[in-house]
Enzyme design. Structure first.
Site, short mmCIF file in Angstrom:
data_model
loop_
_atom_site.label_atom_id
_atom_site.label_comp_id
_atom_site.label_asym_id
_atom_site.label_seq_id
_atom_site.Cartn_x
_atom_site.Cartn_y
_atom_site.Cartn_z
N TYR A 74 -12.03 0.22 -12.91
CA TYR A 74 -12.96 1.66 -12.79
C TYR A 74 -14.37 1.37 -13.29
O TYR A 74 -15.34 2.05 -12.95
CB TYR A 74 -12.24 2.83 -13.52
CG TYR A 74 -10.96 3.32 -12.92
CD1 TYR A 74 -10.36 2.78 -11.84
CD2 TYR A 74 -10.19 4.42 -13.35
CE1 TYR A 74 -9.46 3.32 -11.27
CE2 TYR A 74 -9.40 4.86 -13.06
CZ TYR A 74 -8.70 4.42 -11.88
OH TYR A 74 -7.65 4.84 -11.10
N LYS A 87 0.49 -7.06 -13.80
CA LYS A 87 0.74 -7.85 -12.28
C LYS A 87 0.56 -9.27 -12.57
O LYS A 87 -0.26 -9.85 -11.83
CB LYS A 87 -0.12 -7.35 -11.23
CG LYS A 87 0.32 -7.72 -9.90
CD LYS A 87 1.53 -7.00 -9.41
CE LYS A 87 2.14 -7.57 -8.03
NZ LYS A 87 3.47 -7.44 -7.80
N ASP A 142 4.58 -2.99 -9.85
CA ASP A 142 5.40 -2.45 -8.66
C ASP A 142 6.94 -2.17 -9.20
O ASP A 142 7.35 -1.13 -8.76
CB ASP A 142 5.54 -3.45 -7.55
CG ASP A 142 5.32 -4.79 -7.80
OD1 ASP A 142 5.53 -5.05 -9.15
OD2 ASP A 142 5.38 -5.64 -7.01
N ASP A 173 0.85 9.76 -13.98
CA ASP A 173 1.04 10.79 -13.11
C ASP A 173 2.29 10.90 -12.14
O ASP A 173 3.12 11.87 -12.36
CB ASP A 173 -0.15 10.59 -11.74
CG ASP A 173 -1.30 11.64 -12.39
OD1 ASP A 173 -1.73 11.81 -13.40
OD2 ASP A 173 -2.14 12.02 -11.29
#
Ligand code: NAD
Length: 365
Positions: free
Chosen positions: A141, A189, A221, A249
């Protein structure tokens, strides 16, 4: 204990829910012999209308001079046509950046009584109690360079972390795990991304300072699936900005309602506390908002800015108690309402407030 708390209620249901959180904190002060002072300042849409900016200087000054900031929510449909840097949400981003918190804490826990609101089966969510620690100031971000080159039909962002950025948030996550069930799951990851390999190596280094905490690593994942299959397996989950945004979330389904979720952002100059939900313009001003997320956010202020663990636990136990007694706000009482009493925002706040004294005695004994 003295705590000087700045309340920036903001827009929509913000004032309704923070009002109930403050009233519960005031009751804790009375019962526990504490001195909590509350100052109110504007942020968001209300500040655009009255001050011409979403984050007035006196709000920011008061925030920096406080022990903790309780923020309601910002945003409203009437501001949607403004450019992004003039909208209410810009005030939120500015105050977050100015306070400088880099560790975003989001508890996700299952209330047995609300299992009916979760799409997951009750036997899967029952007893789940996860604390997400999301790195908030780095990663994709914020990484440079970033661009959308329209002529070339190409766009890119950069996921970048330094060792120091990972180490400081990891240290906070390990310290929190020490106070909980001493298990930390770091999510990355690392099978594909170098930035995740640095993340994993740094977490393993920091882990040596905390030999009493068990560490495991998961790929993001796989973790997205495990969280839904076996949420009870997890205690503290540490991850970077983007992965944390998505996983926390996703885990909201464990609790069953957006209106129940608290958050804290720590590690900066002053800690910032917010319920996870937005300003909910569709229900604002009608007494329909669930104040429990904001009230549980008040518990986080006591835990992380006041070191008042018994008082924080008393608020959480009070919320549990009123749910056990069948009290619900409308968002928690969809479908079969048998045995439930549906309350307004204020009446729900009053129920929790009325339960705090008894729960404070129970957790302190
Ligand atoms: P929202 O969280 O405001 O609402 C989503 C849905 O959940 C709505 O149906 C709402 O009625 C319901 N809801 C939310 N909180 C509730 C509560 N406490 N009790 C009962 N029901 C509740 O998200 P949205 O609709 O996407 O956004 C509305 C506005 O809020 C937008 O302007 C958005 O930018 C802003 N927003 C602000 C924040 C923040 O201030 N931290 C976060 C998210 C969205």
């Amino acid at each position: 204990m003295h705590l000087n708390i700045l309340v920036t209620a903001g827009d929509g249901i913000g004032p309704e829910v923070t009002g109930e959180a403050v009233s519960v904190l005031k009751e804790i002060a009375v019962q526990g012999g504490h001195d909590f002072s509350f100052t109110e300042k504007r942020i968001g849409g209300v500040a655009i209308v009255l001050d011409g900016t979403p984050l007035p200087k006196d709000t920011l000054d008061a925030a920096l001079a406080s022990d903790a900031v309780l923020l309601g929510a910002v945003g409203g449909n009437e501001f949607n046509a403004l450019p992004p840097d003039k909208r209410p949400e810009a005030g939120l981003l500015q105050i977050r950046a100015a306070l400088g918190g880099f560790a975003n804490l989001r508890p996700a826990f299952a209330f047995k009584e609300l299992a009916v609101n979760s799409p997951l089966r009750p036997e899967i969510v029952d007893g789940a109690d996860i604390l997400f620690v999301r790195e908030l100031l780095g990663g994709l971000y914020f990484g440079q360079p970033r661009a959308w080159d329209k002529a070339k039909n190409t766009a890119f962002n950069t996921m970048v972390y330094t060792r120091a950025e990972v180490a400081r948030v990891a240290r906070i996550a390990f310290q929190l795990a020490q106070k909980r069930r001493r298990k930390l799951t770091s999510v990355d990851k690392a099978n594909v991304l170098e930035v995740s390999q640095l993340w994993r190596a740094t977490v393993n280094e920091v882990a040596k300072e905390f030999p009493d905490v068990t560490v495991e690593h998961q790929y993001v994942d796989a973790m997205a699936m495990h969280l839904m299959n076996q949420p009870r397996n997890y205690d503290v989950v540490l991850t970077e900005n983007l992965f944390g945004d998505i996983l926390s979330d996703e885990s909201a389904v464990i609790t069953g309602s957006l209106g129940m979720l608290p958050s804290a952002t720590i590690g900066g100059k002053v800690n910032l506390y917010e319920p996870v939900h937005g300003s909910a313009p569709d229900i604002a001003g009608r007494g329909l908002a669930n104040p429990l997320g904001a009230i549980l956010t008040g518990a986080l202020i006591l835990r992380y800015s006041g070191g008042l663990e018994a008082e924080a636990a008393a608020i959480e136990a009070s919320v549990r108690k009123v749910l056990e007694q069948g009290f619900r706000t409308p968002d928690l009482a969809r479908g079969n309402k048998e045995g439930l009493t549906v309350l307004s925002t204020k009446d729900m706040g009053a129920k929790v407030r009325g339960t705090v004294k008894e729960q404070l005695l129970a957790v302190s004994s």
